[in-house]
Write a protein that holds these residues in place. Structure first.
Motif, PDB file in Angstrom:
ATOM      1  N   VAL A  60       0.823  -1.210   0.000  1.00  0.00           N
ATOM      2  CA  VAL A  60       0.000   0.000   0.000  1.00  0.00           C
ATOM      3  C   VAL A  60       0.860   1.264   0.000  1.00  0.00           C
ATOM      4  O   VAL A  60       2.000   1.262   0.468  1.00  0.00           O
ATOM      5  N   THR A  61       0.279   2.341  -0.508  1.00  0.00           N
ATOM      6  CA  THR A  61       0.908   3.655  -0.433  1.00  0.00           C
ATOM      7  C   THR A  61       0.642   4.245   0.949  1.00  0.00           C
ATOM      8  O   THR A  61      -0.236   3.761   1.682  1.00  0.00           O
ATOM      9  N   PHE A  62       1.379   5.308   1.273  1.00  0.00           N
ATOM     10  CA  PHE A  62       1.101   6.000   2.541  1.00  0.00           C
ATOM     11  C   PHE A  62      -0.326   6.549   2.535  1.00  0.00           C
ATOM     12  O   PHE A  62      -0.977   6.600   3.574  1.00  0.00           O
ATOM     13  N   ARG A  63      -0.832   6.963   1.368  1.00  0.00           N
ATOM     14  CA  ARG A  63      -2.214   7.452   1.292  1.00  0.00           C
ATOM     15  C   ARG A  63      -3.168   6.365   1.790  1.00  0.00           C
ATOM     16  O   ARG A  63      -3.983   6.600   2.688  1.00  0.00           O
ATOM     17  N   THR A  64      -3.058   5.170   1.235  1.00  0.00           N
ATOM     18  CA  THR A  64      -3.933   4.073   1.634  1.00  0.00           C
ATOM     19  C   THR A  64      -3.701   3.692   3.099  1.00  0.00           C
ATOM     20  O   THR A  64      -4.652   3.458   3.850  1.00  0.00           O
ATOM     21  N   PHE A  65      -2.444   3.652   3.499  1.00  0.00           N
ATOM     22  CA  PHE A  65      -2.081   3.323   4.875  1.00  0.00           C
ATOM     23  C   PHE A  65      -2.825   4.232   5.854  1.00  0.00           C
ATOM     24  O   PHE A  65      -3.457   3.766   6.800  1.00  0.00           O
ATOM     25  N   PHE A  66      -2.752   5.547   5.615  1.00  0.00           N
ATOM     26  CA  PHE A  66      -3.387   6.479   6.549  1.00  0.00           C
ATOM     27  C   PHE A  66      -4.898   6.577   6.355  1.00  0.00           C
ATOM     28  O   PHE A  66      -5.617   6.883   7.304  1.00  0.00           O
ATOM     29  N   GLU A  67      -5.409   6.291   5.149  1.00  0.00           N
ATOM     30  CA  GLU A  67      -6.860   6.260   4.952  1.00  0.00           C
ATOM     31  C   GLU A  67      -7.484   5.121   5.753  1.00  0.00           C
ATOM     32  O   GLU A  67      -8.584   5.249   6.268  1.00  0.00           O
ATOM     33  N   LYS A  68      -6.778   3.993   5.869  1.00  0.00           N
ATOM     34  CA  LYS A  68      -7.294   2.829   6.587  1.00  0.00           C
ATOM     35  C   LYS A  68      -7.037   2.919   8.091  1.00  0.00           C
ATOM     36  O   LYS A  68      -7.642   2.181   8.868  1.00  0.00           O
ATOM     37  N   ALA A  69      -6.144   3.790   8.510  1.00  0.00           N
ATOM     38  CA  ALA A  69      -5.756   3.892   9.919  1.00  0.00           C
ATOM     39  C   ALA A  69      -6.854   4.543  10.764  1.00  0.00           C
ATOM     40  O   ALA A  69      -7.624   5.367  10.278  1.00  0.00           O
ATOM     41  N   LYS A  70      -6.880   4.133  12.025  1.00  0.00           N
ATOM     42  CA  LYS A  70      -7.709   4.805  13.028  1.00  0.00           C
ATOM     43  C   LYS A  70      -6.728   5.545  13.938  1.00  0.00           C
ATOM     44  O   LYS A  70      -6.240   4.978  14.920  1.00  0.00           O
ATOM     45  N   ILE A  71      -6.415   6.764  13.565  1.00  0.00           N
ATOM     46  CA  ILE A  71      -5.391   7.543  14.269  1.00  0.00           C
ATOM     47  C   ILE A  71      -5.787   7.722  15.733  1.00  0.00           C
ATOM     48  O   ILE A  71      -6.936   8.050  16.047  1.00  0.00           O
ATOM     49  N   HIS A  72      -4.829   7.491  16.605  1.00  0.00           N
ATOM     50  CA  HIS A  72      -5.061   7.563  18.059  1.00  0.00           C
ATOM     51  C   HIS A  72      -5.563   8.957  18.440  1.00  0.00           C
ATOM     52  O   HIS A  72      -5.067   9.962  17.929  1.00  0.00           O
ATOM     53  N   PRO A  73      -6.553   9.025  19.353  1.00  0.00           N
ATOM     54  CA  PRO A  73      -7.086  10.331  19.755  1.00  0.00           C
ATOM     55  C   PRO A  73      -6.045  11.259  20.384  1.00  0.00           C
ATOM     56  O   PRO A  73      -6.231  12.474  20.402  1.00  0.00           O
TER      57      PRO A  73
END
Length: 125
Positions: A60-73
């Motif tokens: 995956v690209t970083f775009r896909t990586f971060f689109e799928k991520a649930k970034i910590h609050p």
């Protein structure tokens, strides 16, 4: 320094599995482990070991990586300078670039020997 749309796009299109081994190599040179790297990534993105490996296998690209991520609050607590960019000054329109720099900041702290409980930030009560 200011983030440009071109710089943001360049980072967005980088392949995450091509960068992951560089993160790991840097950490291992500093006495840290793959498990610690994966722990930091899981805290920041929500990806457990299996999910992370699946993303690596998918290339995956970083775009896909971060689109799928649930970034910590508590990701907003990650501050400082990485590669000449002050994280908290990166404009919201470049959110992907900001997340990438936040991840790099966590990895930098790990490489420099910071304790895990300091890296995995918690709100002060």
């Amino acid at each position: 320094m200011k983030v440009t749309p071109e710089k943001n796009e360049k980072v967005a299109n980088m392949i995450f599995p091509s960068i992951y081994p560089l993160y790991l190599s840097r950490l291992e040179k500093n006495g840290r482990t793959k498990e610690e790297l994966d722990q930091v990534i899981e805290w920041f993105t929500g990806f457990d070991q299996n999910a992370l490996q699946a993303l690596i296998n998918e290339k995956v690209t970083f775009r896909t990586f971060f689109e799928k991520a649930k970034i910590h609050p508590n990701a907003h607590l990650i501050k400082g300078v990485v590669c000449g960019y002050r994280i908290e000054e990166i404009e919201d329109e470049f959110e992907l670039y900001k997340q990438c720099r936040r991840l790099e900041k966590l990895i930098d702290e790990l490489a420099k020997g910071r304790k895990m409980d300091k890296i995995l930030r918690e709100e002060k009560k």
